[in-house]
Design an enzyme around this catalytic site. Structure first.
Site, PDB file in Angstrom:
ATOM      1  N   HIS A 130       0.838  -1.209   0.000  1.00 23.24           N
ATOM      2  CA  HIS A 130       0.000   0.000   0.000  1.00 23.24           C
ATOM      3  C   HIS A 130       0.870   1.255   0.000  1.00 23.24           C
ATOM      4  CE1 HIS A 130      -3.542   2.455   1.483  1.00 23.24           C
ATOM      5  NE2 HIS A 130      -2.532   3.209   1.908  1.00 23.24           N
ATOM      6  N   GLU A 131       1.864   1.308   0.888  1.00 23.20           N
ATOM      7  CA  GLU A 131       2.711   2.506   0.986  1.00 23.20           C
ATOM      8  C   GLU A 131       3.564   2.690  -0.268  1.00 23.20           C
ATOM      9  OE1 GLU A 131       1.935   4.490   3.146  1.00 23.20           O
ATOM     10  OE2 GLU A 131       0.841   3.175   4.489  1.00 23.20           O
ATOM     11  N   HIS A 156       1.637   4.262  -3.002  1.00 22.80           N
ATOM     12  CA  HIS A 156       1.574   5.722  -2.899  1.00 22.80           C
ATOM     13  C   HIS A 156       2.756   6.356  -3.637  1.00 22.80           C
ATOM     14  CE1 HIS A 156      -1.869   6.393  -0.419  1.00 22.80           C
ATOM     15  NE2 HIS A 156      -1.404   5.750   0.641  1.00 22.80           N
ATOM     16  N   TYR A 206      -3.927  14.697  -2.378  1.00 25.61           N
ATOM     17  CA  TYR A 206      -4.367  13.948  -1.203  1.00 25.61           C
ATOM     18  C   TYR A 206      -5.503  14.677  -0.490  1.00 25.61           C
ATOM     19  CZ  TYR A 206      -3.590  10.232   2.216  1.00 25.61           C
ATOM     20  OH  TYR A 206      -3.709   9.120   3.011  1.00 25.61           O
ATOM     21  N   GLU A 228      -5.844   6.585  -2.070  1.00 21.40           N
ATOM     22  CA  GLU A 228      -5.917   5.513  -1.074  1.00 21.40           C
ATOM     23  C   GLU A 228      -6.424   4.215  -1.693  1.00 21.40           C
ATOM     24  OE1 GLU A 228      -5.138   4.999   2.185  1.00 21.40           O
ATOM     25  OE2 GLU A 228      -3.956   6.807   1.942  1.00 21.40           O
ATOM     26  N   ASP A 243     -10.327  13.807   7.849  1.00 18.62           N
ATOM     27  CA  ASP A 243      -9.684  12.813   6.979  1.00 18.62           C
ATOM     28  C   ASP A 243      -9.406  13.420   5.606  1.00 18.62           C
ATOM     29  OD1 ASP A 243      -8.683  10.269   6.238  1.00 18.62           O
ATOM     30  OD2 ASP A 243     -10.637   9.663   5.450  1.00 18.62           O
ATOM     31  N   HIS A 288      -9.587   8.323   3.370  1.00 18.61           N
ATOM     32  CA  HIS A 288      -9.624   6.923   3.780  1.00 18.61           C
ATOM     33  C   HIS A 288     -11.053   6.395   3.806  1.00 18.61           C
ATOM     34  CE1 HIS A 288      -5.651   8.063   5.555  1.00 18.61           C
ATOM     35  NE2 HIS A 288      -5.335   6.863   5.114  1.00 18.61           N
TER      36      HIS A 288
END
Length: 793
Positions: A395-396, A399, A410, A419, A483, A488
């Site tokens: 996941h990271e 990004h 973002y 995300e 958020d 998210h």
């Protein structure tokens, strides 16, 4: 003023071009309104002509022209077809078609060119005015192997004056950096930054006004993890906006911890010391893992004297190191991507990073910080070491891939897509490594003492308080507490769309389509609709626009309330019958079998009564919670049956006179099934005496194409006939706006037809029938052709 609903579903069905109406403000004078309307009409005409020209090019090439329209911006968000006659000069193409995007000032400048494995070339361009890039004004142009433009997409509706904006710039780049540094909560020094501060000049719209603005980016790991962005007025030096753009896991997370399994590691030996430095990857990519030492720094590379990294302190580093390699391999093996930047960048991870808000506290998070990944240890209750989950690491790193491709901002929907794509590739990378798919995210590290839970679920986002349909989209403020507009939270909606798509066509095909959309079509400002368009175009590029893969994307997004579905051939008996104009005609007493094939499928049927009397409708063998409606000729509901948890619905209605009626069958709250339902309709009808039909040749054509604001009538009369009918061999009008009214001998409108239809008969009782085409002020079509008539006596 009529509203044109050019939603993204038109990408799957085709589109007749529209005149684009620009509303005027009620706060200006009548004279100003007239002047403004004249200007807008001129702009509208220029825009329409350009679009029509592109459509004509496509038609001449025997290809399909598709366009998704953004009503708010009054400009297309996605166009595909054969948009140039031959190999195109992209700069000239954009200059020639600038009117499509309502651009008054500036020109598009090519920023990046990429050629893919299909032989297509992709150009990322930026609108420049007075040599300054316009923030968010990006257009991507895509060409086939021959250099013919096949698609254009992006955000470019930026209306600003063509003037010397640079004259109002009073600050230098360094001045802007110093202004940003003054706003930090600490005083930076030469060792603070992980990369040199960036300061770039843009034209930026703030509170409705355009101005030159420096966007400053400051990246650092101490005294907290920062990727701080500042929007600074280049004339006054004021900070207009700022935020910390860290792509991280959700602040309240889930997982089961580092599992203690044995992994084979690629390490590097120097002077008898082994370090977590993997130099085996192709093209010179190095993967290194560091121990931050419970601080906010990259830290020191993790080492061991016997090449067995087995201590408790090393476990988080082992997983971060190993899973970074697995993720690199996924992108290289499946998408031929050379590291996150596709240029062979080294992949750096740091573990044992502490909570930036309290340095004595473990950190329940993980993040991509612009140059590397950082992982907290978790508090042992909410999280264990976050590097212990492959899907978190993937996941990271995704990004990072996004940063160097679409660069989705973002916040709000682009941030939710940011995300979602990280979640998608987290699932894909883990599934390839494990050999089977797990639709949960972070399940290995979330709440280590509670089995079976996770941070998020792709298959059922609602399990973890995420919406899975646009009906439940959450509008949140662009703050950390909100958020960042729900990046998210609302990612659950596109995540659920991916689940539908992947379960339909499989992970491998889905991964190909999603990667292509992320790296070739999406832009920094892309919305959910844009993601659907990008994925549809990617599916068409790889598998063709008539394939199951294209349909899977359309249907997957339709099921979460984004765009329309594509009905699978053979699964819906009377398609297309999704609107009044496409309603299937049902005979008196006829029993039909059909399907509600998707969450957005509506089935319409029509019939004409001969006079007053009882109408009876029975819907039986219902596989899901379906609802039944009886509508009049205008589409208004006369009666309905909405019983829950039953296998039957029925309606009885007493009609006061003859007329055309419609039946609508829908699934409640998106209910659908591959199992059929049965429908029977009974109504008053004339029993025609003994006789027979006689057919005669006829010849009538409206203008092809017909004109705006016009009428054209064909009439057929056979004195003494019990019934008369006309045969349309061709029929096409603008759906919902241009109609052909069918009238009987009394001038009563029996039904009104529109849209694109095949050949068909229309009949009325009595000895006279007429068909009148009535058109509105914009958009024309073929019209109709009558080639036969008949009478019954």
């Amino acid at each position: 003023m009529k509203k044109r609903k050019f939603v993204t579903s038109v990408l799957a069905t085709g589109l007749a071009l529209s005149t684009l109406v620009v509303p005027t403000s009620s706060s200006v004078s009548a004279e100003e309104k007239i002047d403004k309307s004249a200007v807008q009409a001129k702009q509208k005409t220029k825009q329409q002509k350009k679009l029509e020209k592109l459509q004509e090019k496509t038609t001449k090439a025997n290809a399909k022209f598709k366009m998704a329209w953004d009503e708010k911006k009054n400009a297309p968000r996605f166009i595909s077809g054969k948009l140039s006659d031959k190999k195109a000069n992209i700069s000239d193409f954009l200059k020639e078609n600038k009117d499509i995007f309502n651009i008054d000032a500036g020109e598009f400048e090519i920023q990046k060119v990429e050629k893919d494995d299909l032989g297509m070339t992709h150009y990322r361009t930026q609108l420049m005015v007075d040599g300054i890039p316009v923030y968010g004004a990006e257009v991507n142009v895509h060409t086939d192997k021959a250099g013919v433009v096949t698609a254009v997409n992006g955000v470019s509706d930026k209306k600003l004056e063509n003037k010397k904006w640079s004259k109002s710039v009073k600050l230098s780049k360094q001045d802007a950096i110093e202004v940003a540094e003054e706003k930090l909560s600490f005083t930076p020094d030469k060792d603070t930054y992980t990369v040199e501060p960036a300061s770039d000049l843009y034209l930026y719209e703030h509170e409705g006004k355009w101005a030159p603005v420096y966007i400053v980016e400051l990246q650092f790991l101490e005294p907290y993890i920062g990727r701080e962005y500042f929007f600074i007025d280049a004339k006054k030096g004021e900070v207009l906006k700022s935020y910390n753009r860290i792509h991280d896991a959700e602040s309240v997370g889930s997982g089961t911890g580092v599992l203690g399994d044995t992994k084979t590691l690629n390490t590097f030996e120097q002077n008898g010391v082994f370090s977590l430095s993997d130099r085996t990857k192709p093209l010179g990519v190095t993967i290194e893992t560091y121990d931050a030492g419970d601080q906010w720094a990259t830290g020191s590379i993790v080492t061991d004297s016997d090449n067995n990294f087995t201590s408790s302190r090393q476990k988080a580093a082992v997983d971060a190191h190993f899973y970074a390699g697995v993720t690199f391999d996924y992108f290289k093996d499946n998408h031929n991507r050379n590291s996150y930047d596709n240029q062979g960048a080294d992949i750096i991870s740091s573990v044992h990073v502490r909570d930036p808000d309290a340095l004595n506290r473990p950190w329940n998070n993980a993040a991509w910080v612009g140059t590397q990944m950082v992982y907290g240890d978790g508090d042992g209750s909410t999280f264990t070491a976050l590097s212990g989950s492959l899907d978190v690491v993937a996941h990271e790193l995704t990004h990072a891939v996004t940063d160097f491709s679409a660069d989705l901002v973002y916040e709000f929907q682009p941030g939710a897509l940011n995300e979602s794509f990280s979640d998608v590739f987290g699932v894909l990378a883990e599934a390839e490594y494990e050999g089977e798919v797990d639709w949960l995210l972070g399940e290995d590290v979330y709440t280590p003492h509670i089995a079976g839970d996770a941070l998020r679920s792709i298959s059922n986002p609602t399990l973890y308080d995420q919406p899975d349909h646009m009906d439940n989209f959450r509008v949140l403020p662009n703050t950390q507490a909100g958020d960042w507009g729900g990046v998210h939270i609302n990612s659950g909606i596109p995540n659920k769309a991916f689940y539908h798509i992947a379960t339909d066509i499989g992970l491998d095909k889905s991964g190909e389509i999603y990667y292509r959309a992320l790296t070739q079509y999406l832009t920094s400002q892309s919305q959910f609709d844009d993601a659907r368009n990008a994925l549809l175009q990617s599916a068409a590029d790889i598998y063709g626009e008539d394939g199951a893969e294209y349909n899977a994307v359309a249907n997957g997004f339709a099921q979460v309330g984004i765009g329309g579905s594509v009905v699978t051939p053979g699964n819906d008996t009377f398609e297309p019958n999704d609107t009044l104009g496409e309603a299937h005609e049902v005979a008196n007493g006829e029993s039909l079998t059909s399907y509600i094939s998707s969450a957005n499928d509506d089935d319409y049927y029509k019939f004409t009564t001969s006079g007053a009397g009882e109408i009876s409708i029975d819907l039986t063998n219902v596989p899901q919670d379906y609802d039944l409606f009886l509508l009049n000729s205008s589409g208004s509901t006369l009666a309905k049956s909405e019983n829950g948890r039953t296998s039957n619905e029925s309606i009885t209605y007493n009609a006061s006179s003859a007329g055309t009626f419609y039946v609508k069958v829908i699934g409640y709250n998106g209910a659908n099934s591959t199992s059929p339902y049965n429908l029977t309709v009974s109504y008053p009808s004339v029993v025609v005496g003994d006789g027979e039909w006689f057919t005669e040749a006829a010849s009538f054509d409206t203008d092809h194409p017909y004109s705006n604001n016009s009428t054209d009538t064909f009439t057929y009369e056979k004195p003494g006939a019990q019934k008369v009918a006309i045969h349309f061999s061709a029929f096409e009008t603008e759906t919902g706006y241009d109609f052909v009214h069918i009238k009987d001998k009394n001038g009563t409108i029996i039904e009104s037809l529109d849209g694109n239809r095949g050949s068909f008969w229309v009949e009325v009782d009595g000895d006279k029938i007429s068909a009148t085409l009535e058109t509105d002020f914009s958009v024309t079509g073929y019209g109709f052709t009558v080639d036969e008539v008949r009478y019954y006596q």
